[in-house]
Structure formats: structure tokens, C-alpha cells
Write an enzyme that holds these catalytic residues in place. Structure first.
Site, PDB file in Angstrom:
ATOM      1  N   SER A  46      10.007 -39.181  30.119  1.00  0.00           N
ATOM      2  CA  SER A  46       9.129 -38.489  31.063  1.00  0.00           C
ATOM      3  C   SER A  46       7.824 -39.240  31.234  1.00  0.00           C
ATOM      4  O   SER A  46       7.329 -39.890  30.298  1.00  0.00           O
ATOM      5  CB  SER A  46       8.840 -37.098  30.488  1.00  0.00           C
ATOM      6  OG  SER A  46       7.758 -36.503  31.134  1.00  0.00           O
TER       7      SER A  46
ATOM      8  N   TYR B 137       5.999 -31.293  23.185  1.00  0.00           N
ATOM      9  CA  TYR B 137       7.090 -31.725  24.075  1.00  0.00           C
ATOM     10  C   TYR B 137       7.017 -33.240  24.287  1.00  0.00           C
ATOM     11  O   TYR B 137       8.004 -33.966  24.116  1.00  0.00           O
ATOM     12  CB  TYR B 137       7.001 -30.996  25.428  1.00  0.00           C
ATOM     13  CG  TYR B 137       7.840 -31.652  26.504  1.00  0.00           C
ATOM     14  CD1 TYR B 137       9.228 -31.568  26.471  1.00  0.00           C
ATOM     15  CD2 TYR B 137       7.250 -32.396  27.544  1.00  0.00           C
ATOM     16  CE1 TYR B 137      10.012 -32.191  27.435  1.00  0.00           C
ATOM     17  CE2 TYR B 137       8.023 -33.016  28.503  1.00  0.00           C
ATOM     18  CZ  TYR B 137       9.405 -32.918  28.454  1.00  0.00           C
ATOM     19  OH  TYR B 137      10.171 -33.547  29.401  1.00  0.00           O
TER      20      TYR B 137
ATOM     21  N   LYS C 275       9.540 -36.689  23.271  1.00  0.00           N
ATOM     22  CA  LYS C 275       9.994 -37.785  24.144  1.00  0.00           C
ATOM     23  C   LYS C 275       9.625 -39.142  23.523  1.00  0.00           C
ATOM     24  O   LYS C 275      10.423 -40.082  23.515  1.00  0.00           O
ATOM     25  CB  LYS C 275       9.376 -37.662  25.547  1.00  0.00           C
ATOM     26  CG  LYS C 275       9.872 -36.464  26.331  1.00  0.00           C
ATOM     27  CD  LYS C 275      11.361 -36.570  26.639  1.00  0.00           C
ATOM     28  CE  LYS C 275      11.904 -35.363  27.376  1.00  0.00           C
ATOM     29  NZ  LYS C 275      13.364 -35.262  27.356  1.00  0.00           N
TER      30      LYS C 275
HETATM   31  P1  NAD Z   1      16.784 -28.114  32.528  1.00  0.00           P
HETATM   32  O1  NAD Z   1      16.205 -27.171  31.551  1.00  0.00           O
HETATM   33  O2  NAD Z   1      17.165 -27.599  33.867  1.00  0.00           O
HETATM   34  O3  NAD Z   1      18.057 -28.856  31.897  1.00  0.00           O
HETATM   35  C1  NAD Z   1      18.191 -29.090  30.523  1.00  0.00           C
HETATM   36  C2  NAD Z   1      19.546 -28.553  30.113  1.00  0.00           C
HETATM   37  O4  NAD Z   1      19.758 -28.802  28.729  1.00  0.00           O
HETATM   38  C3  NAD Z   1      19.673 -27.033  30.322  1.00  0.00           C
HETATM   39  O5  NAD Z   1      20.846 -26.772  31.071  1.00  0.00           O
HETATM   40  C4  NAD Z   1      19.761 -26.480  28.908  1.00  0.00           C
HETATM   41  O6  NAD Z   1      20.578 -25.320  28.866  1.00  0.00           O
HETATM   42  C5  NAD Z   1      20.348 -27.647  28.148  1.00  0.00           C
HETATM   43  N1  NAD Z   1      20.031 -27.688  26.716  1.00  0.00           N
HETATM   44  C6  NAD Z   1      18.807 -27.575  26.143  1.00  0.00           C
HETATM   45  N2  NAD Z   1      18.915 -27.707  24.822  1.00  0.00           N
HETATM   46  C7  NAD Z   1      20.229 -27.915  24.532  1.00  0.00           C
HETATM   47  C8  NAD Z   1      20.965 -28.128  23.342  1.00  0.00           C
HETATM   48  N3  NAD Z   1      20.373 -28.140  22.145  1.00  0.00           N
HETATM   49  N4  NAD Z   1      22.302 -28.304  23.430  1.00  0.00           N
HETATM   50  C9  NAD Z   1      22.927 -28.285  24.624  1.00  0.00           C
HETATM   51  N5  NAD Z   1      22.268 -28.096  25.793  1.00  0.00           N
HETATM   52  C10 NAD Z   1      20.946 -27.903  25.746  1.00  0.00           C
HETATM   53  O7  NAD Z   1      15.762 -29.331  32.680  1.00  0.00           O
HETATM   54  P2  NAD Z   1      15.745 -30.547  33.702  1.00  0.00           P
HETATM   55  O8  NAD Z   1      14.543 -30.395  34.549  1.00  0.00           O
HETATM   56  O9  NAD Z   1      17.056 -30.733  34.323  1.00  0.00           O
HETATM   57  O10 NAD Z   1      15.432 -31.730  32.685  1.00  0.00           O
HETATM   58  C11 NAD Z   1      16.442 -32.550  32.141  1.00  0.00           C
HETATM   59  C12 NAD Z   1      15.813 -33.554  31.189  1.00  0.00           C
HETATM   60  O11 NAD Z   1      14.833 -34.316  31.895  1.00  0.00           O
HETATM   61  C13 NAD Z   1      15.066 -32.925  30.010  1.00  0.00           C
HETATM   62  O12 NAD Z   1      15.272 -33.713  28.877  1.00  0.00           O
HETATM   63  C14 NAD Z   1      13.604 -32.979  30.431  1.00  0.00           C
HETATM   64  O13 NAD Z   1      12.749 -33.037  29.312  1.00  0.00           O
HETATM   65  C15 NAD Z   1      13.598 -34.273  31.223  1.00  0.00           C
HETATM   66  N6  NAD Z   1      12.516 -34.338  32.212  1.00  0.00           N
HETATM   67  C16 NAD Z   1      12.388 -33.331  33.145  1.00  0.00           C
HETATM   68  C17 NAD Z   1      11.353 -33.376  34.065  1.00  0.00           C
HETATM   69  C18 NAD Z   1      11.147 -32.263  35.053  1.00  0.00           C
HETATM   70  O14 NAD Z   1      10.032 -32.115  35.566  1.00  0.00           O
HETATM   71  N7  NAD Z   1      12.147 -31.469  35.392  1.00  0.00           N
HETATM   72  C19 NAD Z   1      10.467 -34.460  34.069  1.00  0.00           C
HETATM   73  C20 NAD Z   1      10.637 -35.468  33.121  1.00  0.00           C
HETATM   74  C21 NAD Z   1      11.675 -35.399  32.196  1.00  0.00           C
HETATM   75  C1  WQD Z   2       1.786 -30.510  39.024  1.00  0.00           C
HETATM   76  C2  WQD Z   2       0.401 -30.241  39.586  1.00  0.00           C
HETATM   77  C3  WQD Z   2      -0.922 -28.822  38.179  1.00  0.00           C
HETATM   78  C4  WQD Z   2       1.539 -25.228  38.618  1.00  0.00           C
HETATM   79  C5  WQD Z   2       4.937 -31.492  34.018  1.00  0.00           C
HETATM   80  C6  WQD Z   2       5.091 -31.997  32.621  1.00  0.00           C
HETATM   81  C7  WQD Z   2       5.680 -33.373  32.645  1.00  0.00           C
HETATM   82  C8  WQD Z   2       6.976 -33.420  33.464  1.00  0.00           C
HETATM   83  C9  WQD Z   2       6.789 -32.819  34.806  1.00  0.00           C
HETATM   84  C10 WQD Z   2       8.752 -32.999  31.960  1.00  0.00           C
HETATM   85  C11 WQD Z   2      -0.705 -30.289  38.522  1.00  0.00           C
HETATM   86  C12 WQD Z   2      -0.640 -28.140  39.505  1.00  0.00           C
HETATM   87  C13 WQD Z   2       1.035 -26.517  38.718  1.00  0.00           C
HETATM   88  C14 WQD Z   2       0.815 -24.153  39.211  1.00  0.00           C
HETATM   89  C15 WQD Z   2      -0.845 -25.732  39.970  1.00  0.00           C
HETATM   90  N1  WQD Z   2       7.989 -32.614  32.863  1.00  0.00           N
HETATM   91  N2  WQD Z   2      -0.141 -26.754  39.379  1.00  0.00           N
HETATM   92  N3  WQD Z   2      -0.336 -24.462  39.883  1.00  0.00           N
HETATM   93  O1  WQD Z   2       1.935 -31.078  34.929  1.00  0.00           O
HETATM   94  O2  WQD Z   2       2.500 -33.055  36.421  1.00  0.00           O
HETATM   95  O3  WQD Z   2       4.077 -32.364  34.706  1.00  0.00           O
HETATM   96  O4  WQD Z   2       6.220 -31.520  34.665  1.00  0.00           O
HETATM   97  O5  WQD Z   2       8.744 -34.044  31.377  1.00  0.00           O
HETATM   98  O6  WQD Z   2       5.905 -33.693  31.338  1.00  0.00           O
HETATM   99  O7  WQD Z   2       3.821 -32.037  32.005  1.00  0.00           O
HETATM  100  O8  WQD Z   2       3.780 -30.924  36.678  1.00  0.00           O
HETATM  101  O9  WQD Z   2       4.478 -29.220  38.290  1.00  0.00           O
HETATM  102  O10 WQD Z   2       3.333 -28.484  36.163  1.00  0.00           O
HETATM  103  O11 WQD Z   2       2.019 -29.660  37.909  1.00  0.00           O
HETATM  104  O12 WQD Z   2      -1.899 -25.948  40.582  1.00  0.00           O
HETATM  105  O13 WQD Z   2       1.222 -22.977  39.140  1.00  0.00           O
HETATM  106  O14 WQD Z   2       0.387 -28.902  40.099  1.00  0.00           O
HETATM  107  O15 WQD Z   2      -2.227 -28.516  37.735  1.00  0.00           O
HETATM  108  O16 WQD Z   2      -1.839 -30.824  39.142  1.00  0.00           O
HETATM  109  P1  WQD Z   2       2.929 -31.863  35.659  1.00  0.00           P
HETATM  110  P2  WQD Z   2       3.470 -29.499  37.238  1.00  0.00           P
END
Ligand code: NAD
Ligand code: WQD
Length: 350
Positions: A130, A154, A158
Site C-alpha cells: 500500500s 495497519y 504492510k
Molecule cells: P477487502 O476487505 O475488500 O478484501 C480483503 C479480503 O480478505 C476480504 O474478502 C476478507 O474477507 C479477506 N480476509 C481477511 N482476512 C482473512 C484471513 N485471515 N483469511 C482469509 N481471508 C481473509 O479489501 P480490499 O480493498 O480488496 O484490499 C485487498 C488488499 O489490498 C488488502 O491486503 C489491503 O490491505 C490492500 N490494499 C487495499 C487498499 C484499498 O484502499 N482498498 C489500498 C492499498 C492496499
Molecule cells: C482520502 C481523502 C481524507 C473520508 C487509506 C489508507 C491507505 C490505503 C487507502 C489501504 C483524505 C478524505 C476521507 C471521509 C474525507 N488503504 N476523507 N472524508 O487516507 O488516502 O488512504 O486508504 O492500504 O493505507 O490510509 O484514503 O479514502 O480514507 O481518504 O474528507 O469521510 O479523503 O481526509 O484526504 P487515504 P481515504
């Protein structure tokens, strides 16, 4: 490339479901392992339907990655060419409240997975890292060489998993690992049949806007209006989830075709920054109505401006994002209006 079989952990989730669909459409066989902690089996069934004939190449196991026995059985029954590892908990705020849950789920889950992979001779991995590992970046765009920090538990999971991957590759040169650092994935499949459906109150901007649009929340709180940006609100690199899914196909291809892959890291973003208010305006254009806003103080731990350098992924993966924020908002709203309660119903709301 021939038929290859990919294990996708977390494949019922938001990014996982979109990636599984693309894998099936590209001719891969896919086995999903998910404990459904933050997802629904309905997503898996919809992916199967959307894939048409290729849907028959999808198998789903409801299992937790920390269940070594279950994982061993899955690896004993199928030979995997690679694993895409999405499964994990991902809410930053919750990770501050419940650090042990995050360390247990994300670290123990990943270590168990890596051990079982090694035991069964599968040493090709694509991991969901991430942009959170850049913290409040020293400058933008963020390149892969920037210093890494963990701003919360979190993010620390990562960072630790990235380090574990670098270490296992150092210890044993038959590992091939892609660490993909996602920026802010939003949007949904253009069919409107799969999309993001977080359990509970959304933490992220787009799912929150979506729930205001369908009447589940009264207004969006804008966190911080005094940042040093054009309109005072925070700037992020939003990427269409379909582009992100494509990035995984590109990473897999590189993994299979390049014999010199060790442990490589790539940003997956668009390279463009969008403020909160710009994103609200783009969504309103797709939605056709206004989103009620409440201006508020900064959210603790938030960075001012974060966006990616996309050069390395373009150069080495031959991949770049195709969609802009208008398409992201169009597809987000299409998913929302067709599925105002996500995969559930008003009764399943928590
Ligand atoms: P999500 O929660 O929709 O998907 C994660 C999935 O993993 C879920 O379906 C959950 O049920 C499953 N899961 C969690 N723990 C588990 C376990 N111990 N065993 C089996 N299954 C398990 O999230 P997402 O947005 O699809 O994110 C996927 C990956 O990408 C995550 O690792 C997240 O940290 C990473 N990521 C997400 C974002 C984002 O903003 N969505 C950004 C950067 C990185
Ligand atoms: C985006 C912008 C908020 C909600 C997070 C995790 C990051 C990655 C992606 C997993 C910011 C603003 C948000 C709201 C708002 N996830 N905001 N009102 O913080 O960039 O990243 O998700 O890895 O690790 O930290 O994403 O969508 O929460 O926020 O004003 O109700 O929207 O302040 O500027 P962020 P976000």
C-alpha cells in the site's frame, strides 16, 4: 502462456473480486480462499456469472489463512503456478484500536501462507502492499525508492510483510515476488454487478460518498480544509479498480516471463492527484445531484498530498492506468444505484 492456476487469497473482497474476474477472462484457472470476514460469497458468484464460460474455472474455499490444515489441504489438491495475496484487514483507524487483531490476522495469515507455499514448492507471489508505506511523503510523486515508514499498525503490517518477502528471497533465490503498492482504488466493474461493499461505517472517501448518495448516511464529512492544496482539501491518487486488476495481470506476466525477478516493488497509481472537493464534484456529475458536506478538522494521521510515480510500472510491467476520475465516478455510481445495500440488504446493515 498456457493454462496456469492461481491461488487468490481475499478473492471475495473488493480488489480481489475484480482481479479474479480479469484472471478468468485472461484464461487463468483460479482458486479463491477467503474467510468472508469483510466480504460476501455473492461477490464470488457474480464474478462467476460475469466470466461466462470461464466461470467454470473458478473454485471457492471459505477458509482462514491462519488455518494451516485447511491451507495444506488446498495446496495438496491443486498445483499453483502463483499466489496473489490480497487477504488481510485494512482499516487504518481500527488497526490503532485493535493492533493485535491486525498483527494476528495480517502477519500470522501471511507467514502461514508463505510456509505452506514453500512446503508445496510454490514460490511465486504477488502481494498487496500500500501507498501507506510512504506515510506523509517528503515530496511527490512517490517513487519506489522513497523512505518507508509505518504510521499505524495497519501500515506496519504492510511494511513487515514487505521486509519478510525481501528476507525470504535473500535466503532462497527460487522465490519470485512482486510487491504492489496500491494508491487509492475506487470505482467498480462497468457492469455494476461487483463493487466495494465494506462492512460497517466506511473509512474511505468513495464508499462514504456512495452511501450518502443512496441515502444511507446524511452527509459527507470533509476532513481538513486548510491543507496547502488548491482548495485546502487533501490530495490523493485515485485509481480505477479495473485498472488496478489489470496491473495484477501485468505483474503476473512479468513474474512468469522474466527469469531474473527477485523481490520487486511497483507503485500502482495513475500519477495524478485529486482533492476531496474535486472528487465530490466529479461524483456529483455522475450522480446528477449534490452531496451534502460538513466541513471538519483534519483526520489524525492524514497526509496532505500523496500521488504515485508510475514510471517503473510503465517501464517494467508495460502497464498504465487507462481511466480517469470521471469513469471512476460513473462506475461507482452505476454499482451504487444498482446495489444500494451492496451485496446485502437493509436488514444486514451493521
Ligand atoms: P477487502 O476487505 O475488500 O478484501 C480483503 C479480503 O480478505 C476480504 O474478502 C476478507 O474477507 C479477506 N480476509 C481477511 N482476512 C482473512 C484471513 N485471515 N483469511 C482469509 N481471508 C481473509 O479489501 P480490499 O480493498 O480488496 O484490499 C485487498 C488488499 O489490498 C488488502 O491486503 C489491503 O490491505 C490492500 N490494499 C487495499 C487498499 C484499498 O484502499 N482498498 C489500498 C492499498 C492496499
Ligand atoms: C482520502 C481523502 C481524507 C473520508 C487509506 C489508507 C491507505 C490505503 C487507502 C489501504 C483524505 C478524505 C476521507 C471521509 C474525507 N488503504 N476523507 N472524508 O487516507 O488516502 O488512504 O486508504 O492500504 O493505507 O490510509 O484514503 O479514502 O480514507 O481518504 O474528507 O469521510 O479523503 O481526509 O484526504 P487515504 P481515504
Amino acid at each position: 502462456m498456457g493454462t496456469k492456476t492461481i491461488l487468490v487469497t481475499g478473492g471475495a473482497g473488493y480488489i480481489g473480486s475484480h482481479t479474479v474476474l480479469q484472471l478468468l477472462q485472461e484464461g487463468f484457472s483460479v482458486v479463491v480462499v477467503d474467510n468472508l470476514d469483510n466480504s460476501s460469497e455473492v461477490a464470488v458468484r457474480r464474478v462467476e456469472e460475469l466470466a461466462g464460460d470461464a466461470g467454470k474455472n473458478l473454485v471457492f474455499h471459505q477458509a482462514d489463512l491462519r488455518d494451516r490444515e485447511a491451507l495444506n489441504k488446498i495446496f495438496a489438491s491443486t498445483r499453483f503456478d502463483a499466489v496473489i495475496h490480497f487477504a488481510g484487514l485494512k482499516a487504518v483507524g481500527e488497526s490503532v484500536q485493535k493492533p493485535l487483531s491486525y498483527y494476528d490476522n495480517n502477519l500470522i495469515g501471511t507467514i502461514t501462507l508463505l510456509e505452506v507455499m514453500a512446503a508445496h514448492g510454490c514460490k511465486s507471489l504477488v502481494f498487496s502492499s500500500s501507498a501507506t508505506v510512504y506515510g506523509w511523503p517528503i515530496q511527490v510523486p512517490c517513487t519506489e525508492e522513497f523512505p518507508l515508514i509505518a504510521a499505524n499498525p495497519y501500515g506496519r503490517t504492510k511494511l513487515i510483510i514487505e521486509d519478510i518477502c525481501r528476507d525470504i528471497r535473500k535466503a532462497s533465490s527460487d522465490w519470485k515476488i512482486m510487491l504492489l503498492r496500491y494508491f487509492n482504488p475506487i470505482g467498480a466493474h462497468p457492469s455494476g454487478h461487483i463493487g466495494e461493499d465494506p462492512h460497517g461505517i466506511p473509512n474511505n472517501l468513495m464508499p462514504y460518498i456512495q452511501q450518502v448518495a443512496v441515502g444511507r448516511r446524511p452527509s459527507l464529512t470533509v476532513f481538513g480544509t486548510d491543507y496547502n492544496t488548491n482548495d485546502g482539501t487533501g490530495v490523493r491518487d485515485y485509481i480505477h479498480v479495473v485498472d488496478l486488476a489489470d496491473g495484477h495481470i501485468a505483474a503476473l506476466q512479468k513474474l512468469f516471463q522474466d527469469p531474473n525477478i527477485g523481490c520487486e516493488v511497483y507503485n500502482l497509481g495513475t500519477g495524478k492527484g485529486t482533492s476531496v472537493l474535486e472528487m465530490v464534484a466529479a461524483f456529483e456529475k455522475a450522480y446528477g445531484k449534490k452531496i451534502p458536506l460538513v466541513m471538519a478538522a483534519r483526520r489524525s494521521g492524514d497526509a496532505e498530498i500523496v500521488y504515485a510515480s508510475t514510471m517503473k510500472a510503465e517501464r517494467e510491467l508495460n502497464w498504465r492506468a487507462k481511466y480517469g476520475i470521471d469513469e471512476m465516478c460513473r462506475d461507482q455510481w452505476n454499482w451504487a444505484r444498482k446495489n444500494p445495500w451492496g451485496y446485502g440488504s437493509p436488514e444486514s446493515e451493521s
